[in-house]
Design an enzyme around this catalytic site. Structure first.
Site, short mmCIF file in Angstrom:
data_model
loop_
_atom_site.label_atom_id
_atom_site.label_comp_id
_atom_site.label_asym_id
_atom_site.label_seq_id
_atom_site.Cartn_x
_atom_site.Cartn_y
_atom_site.Cartn_z
N PRO A 128 -3.90 0.03 19.04
CA PRO A 128 -3.42 0.25 17.24
C PRO A 128 -3.78 0.99 16.11
CG PRO A 128 -5.76 -0.76 18.20
CD PRO A 128 -4.91 0.04 19.28
N HIS A 174 0.31 -1.32 -0.17
CA HIS A 174 0.31 0.07 -0.24
C HIS A 174 1.48 1.20 0.06
CE1 HIS A 174 -4.69 -1.11 0.96
NE2 HIS A 174 -4.10 -1.85 0.11
N TYR A 192 4.37 6.45 9.81
CA TYR A 192 3.64 4.95 9.66
C TYR A 192 4.61 3.95 9.35
CZ TYR A 192 -0.71 3.33 8.74
OH TYR A 192 -2.04 1.99 8.40
N TYR A 226 -8.77 6.40 7.80
CA TYR A 226 -8.64 6.25 9.38
C TYR A 226 -9.45 6.95 9.63
CZ TYR A 226 -4.96 3.63 10.50
OH TYR A 226 -3.37 2.47 10.17
N LYS A 272 1.71 -0.02 14.96
CA LYS A 272 2.35 -0.60 14.99
C LYS A 272 2.66 -1.25 16.05
CE LYS A 272 4.53 2.98 13.78
NZ LYS A 272 4.07 2.58 12.19
P1 FAS Z 1 1.02 -11.76 21.92
O1 FAS Z 1 0.85 -11.65 22.85
O2 FAS Z 1 0.48 -11.88 20.38
O3 FAS Z 1 1.74 -13.22 21.87
C1 FAS Z 1 2.27 -13.89 23.50
C2 FAS Z 1 1.90 -15.61 23.53
O4 FAS Z 1 2.32 -15.88 24.38
C3 FAS Z 1 0.66 -15.98 23.78
O5 FAS Z 1 0.63 -17.13 22.05
C4 FAS Z 1 -0.07 -16.54 24.21
O6 FAS Z 1 -0.76 -17.05 24.60
C5 FAS Z 1 1.46 -16.56 24.95
N1 FAS Z 1 1.96 -16.54 26.44
C6 FAS Z 1 1.24 -15.96 27.72
N2 FAS Z 1 1.02 -15.83 28.54
C7 FAS Z 1 2.03 -17.49 28.48
C8 FAS Z 1 2.39 -18.27 29.17
N3 FAS Z 1 2.22 -18.29 31.14
N4 FAS Z 1 3.10 -19.59 29.38
C9 FAS Z 1 3.50 -19.47 28.25
N5 FAS Z 1 2.67 -19.04 27.03
C10 FAS Z 1 2.28 -17.89 27.55
N6 FAS Z 1 -1.59 -4.50 16.24
C11 FAS Z 1 -1.13 -3.78 15.51
O7 FAS Z 1 -0.82 -3.34 15.23
N7 FAS Z 1 -2.35 -3.85 14.81
C12 FAS Z 1 -4.04 -4.81 14.95
O8 FAS Z 1 -5.12 -4.24 14.53
C13 FAS Z 1 -3.89 -4.86 16.43
N8 FAS Z 1 -5.21 -5.34 17.45
C14 FAS Z 1 -4.55 -5.86 17.98
C15 FAS Z 1 -6.01 -6.47 18.65
C16 FAS Z 1 -6.12 -7.43 20.05
C17 FAS Z 1 -7.15 -7.92 20.70
C18 FAS Z 1 -4.04 -7.67 20.36
C19 FAS Z 1 -4.53 -8.48 22.01
C20 FAS Z 1 -3.44 -6.83 20.38
C21 FAS Z 1 -3.39 -5.89 18.82
N9 FAS Z 1 -2.46 -6.38 17.96
C22 FAS Z 1 -2.40 -5.40 16.88
C23 FAS Z 1 -1.20 -6.10 18.83
C24 FAS Z 1 -0.38 -7.26 18.52
O9 FAS Z 1 -0.54 -7.43 17.32
C25 FAS Z 1 0.85 -7.73 18.96
O10 FAS Z 1 0.83 -6.65 19.27
C26 FAS Z 1 1.62 -8.79 18.52
O11 FAS Z 1 0.43 -10.17 19.01
C27 FAS Z 1 3.11 -9.20 19.74
O12 FAS Z 1 3.39 -9.75 19.41
P2 FAS Z 1 3.31 -10.81 20.60
O13 FAS Z 1 4.89 -10.25 21.17
O14 FAS Z 1 4.17 -11.85 20.33
O15 FAS Z 1 2.27 -10.90 21.69
C1 PHB Z 2 -6.02 -3.87 10.46
O1 PHB Z 2 -6.37 -4.29 9.74
O2 PHB Z 2 -6.35 -4.95 11.88
C2 PHB Z 2 -5.58 -3.08 11.09
C3 PHB Z 2 -4.61 -1.33 10.27
C4 PHB Z 2 -4.29 -0.73 10.61
C5 PHB Z 2 -4.00 -0.18 11.97
C6 PHB Z 2 -5.04 -1.26 13.02
C7 PHB Z 2 -5.34 -2.38 12.15
O3 PHB Z 2 -3.25 0.55 12.60
#
Ligand code: FAS
Ligand code: PHB
Length: 389
Positions: A292, A72, A384, A200, A296
């Site tokens: 989000p 994009h 961004y 956005y 980032k």
């Molecule tokens: P994660 O949380 O992805 O992974 C951590 C892992 O550790 C999980 O699989 C969990 O099961 C495991 N774990 C936890 N406790 C444990 C334990 N005690 N023992 C063993 N394993 C354990 N980021 C964006 O950039 N854009 C978005 O739109 C966006 N939407 C999101 C929506 C939600 C609901 C959430 C929660 C996050 C969102 N994020 C978004 C942020 C997300 O993408 C995180 O930045 C990303 O998952 C980070 O990855 P990890 O650091 O691997 O953490």
């Molecule tokens: C998404 O596609 O899930 C998305 C994209 C941009 C954002 C947050 C979420 O800033």
């Protein structure tokens, strides 16, 4: 059991760190609390920074992203019917990649399986011992049996609710937090995206984001009060709210359809310092959370991996500990810049309950300034697409 680096958490942070270490000949074991199905069922990030794309290429897991991902070259910020185009390609020379975190995680699992890396799913009772010694180890339960994993280093990649951050004594760590008084209600639908680039939207009815996963799979979000629950939102109510936030002509042409995923994510800014305690290193959501709005979260986890993987390789293969000594401060420098951008995008685009009319005027003025100033658009674009690692 014995390994060089014990990785707690099999999300994107843990998997990517393991992949990068394994490619350099460093042994790892990943301990994951959930099933693989559960990890892959999470719908999260959708936008990859230029630096993340490079890291996935370096990890050898970029083939499917190159085929199925969509570069994009820009996005839109809107204020009711005012549409401001941020042309990343023109302003920075780089695009971003739209390719879902779910797919990145699946690609990493496939590569790690091919490496033969032990990924233990459904572990419980994980405890990190002697992290501040030269011989840390991890105990846990797997398939009903108590296990011990001896290692040289531990990487805490277990997300915001994991055990790693809590392993650092409270007196040795500091937290910085801003909890926002609203969340994002997100849906996934097999519909044509409302626009070919992300939108956005700031409006009198609140914030919305029109994103996508492909040209037949749309990802949408609307701002909701923290008191709302998913069951309060029928698809019809969601589509009505989304339409009320998007520019009129886009809302009028938008294709709607049944949601195939619907969830509410709370928004917070959070940083834990430091990222190291002895031989324990924190990565990704285990040590920082961003709203989000700036896309980032996943990308910041990747830059942590960028700094930590080379530091651990140097320490384990050359005895050079300068990288691990510098990791926390080096990663935090970039973390705080991304924290600032995510906070700025969130405050610029969301309505805050009880805000005065001045706040709404400030949002409008910011968007109008962006529409008239290439310098302002370039500053946003540089953040961004991702600041340099
Ligand atoms: P994660 O949380 O992805 O992974 C951590 C892992 O550790 C999980 O699989 C969990 O099961 C495991 N774990 C936890 N406790 C444990 C334990 N005690 N023992 C063993 N394993 C354990 N980021 C964006 O950039 N854009 C978005 O739109 C966006 N939407 C999101 C929506 C939600 C609901 C959430 C929660 C996050 C969102 N994020 C978004 C942020 C997300 O993408 C995180 O930045 C990303 O998952 C980070 O990855 P990890 O650091 O691997 O953490
Ligand atoms: C998404 O596609 O899930 C998305 C994209 C941009 C954002 C947050 C979420 O800033």
């Amino acid at each position: 059991m014995k390994t060089q680096v014990a990785i707690i958490g099999g999300g994107p942070s843990g998997l990517l760190l393991s992949q990068m270490l394994n490619k350099a000949g460093v042994e790892t074991v990943i301990l994951e609390r959930a099933t693989r199905f559960h990890v892959l069922a999470r719908i999260r990030a959708g936008v990859l920074e230029a630096g993340t794309v490079e890291m996935l290429r370096a990890a050898g897991v970029a083939d499917r992203m190159e085929q199925e991902g969509t570069p994009h070259s820009g996005c839109y910020l809107t204020d009711d019917d005012l549409m401001v185009h941020i042309n990343f390609q023109e302003l920075t020379g780089k695009p971003v990649m739209v390719y879902g975190q779910t797919e990145v995680t699946a690609d990493l699992f496939e590569a790690q399986d091919a490496m033969g890396t032990p990924i233990l799913h459904e572990v419980s009772d994980v405890v990190i011992h002697n992290a501040d010694s030269s011989a840390p180890h991890v105990t846990f339960t797997h398939k009903g049996t108590a296990k011990r994993l001896d290692c040289a280093y531990v990487a805490g990649c277990d997300g915001f609710h994991g055990v790693s951050r809590q392993t650092i004594p409270a007196a040795k760590r500091r937290a910085f937090e801003r909890v926002y008084p609203f969340g994002w209600l997100g849906i996934l639908s097999r519909t044509k995206p409302a626009h070919e680039e992300l939108i956005y939207a700031n409006s009198a009815n609140g914030f919305a984001l029109a994103s996508m996963r492909s040209d037949t799979l749309s990802r949408y979000y609307v701002q909701v009060p923290l008191t709302d629950r998913v069951q309060d939102w029928s698809d019809a109510r969601f589509w009505g709210k989304l339409r009320s936030c998007l520019p009129g002509d886009i809302a009028a042409d938008m294709e709607t359809g049944p949601s195939i995923e619907k969830s509410i994510a709370p928004l917070r800014s959070f940083v834990n310092e430091p990222l190291r305690w002895g031989r324990l290193f924190l990565v990704g959501d285990a040590t920082h959370i961003v709203p989000p709005t700036g896309a980032k979260g996943l990308n910041l986890a990747v830059s942590d991996v960028y700094y930590l993987h080379s530091a651990l390789i140097d320490a384990l293969t050359k005895g050079d500990e300068s990288g691990i000594d510098a990791y926390s401060e080096r990663a935090l420098t970039r973390i705080w810049k991304a924290m600032r951008f995510s906070w700025q995008m969130t405050t610029m685009l969301h309505q805050f309950e009880g805000e005065d009319s001045f706040a709404a005027q400030m949002r409008k003025a910011t968007l109008r300034h962006l529409s008239q100033s290439e310098t302002a658009r370039r500053e946003l674009a540089e953040n961004y697409i991702g600041l340099p690692f």
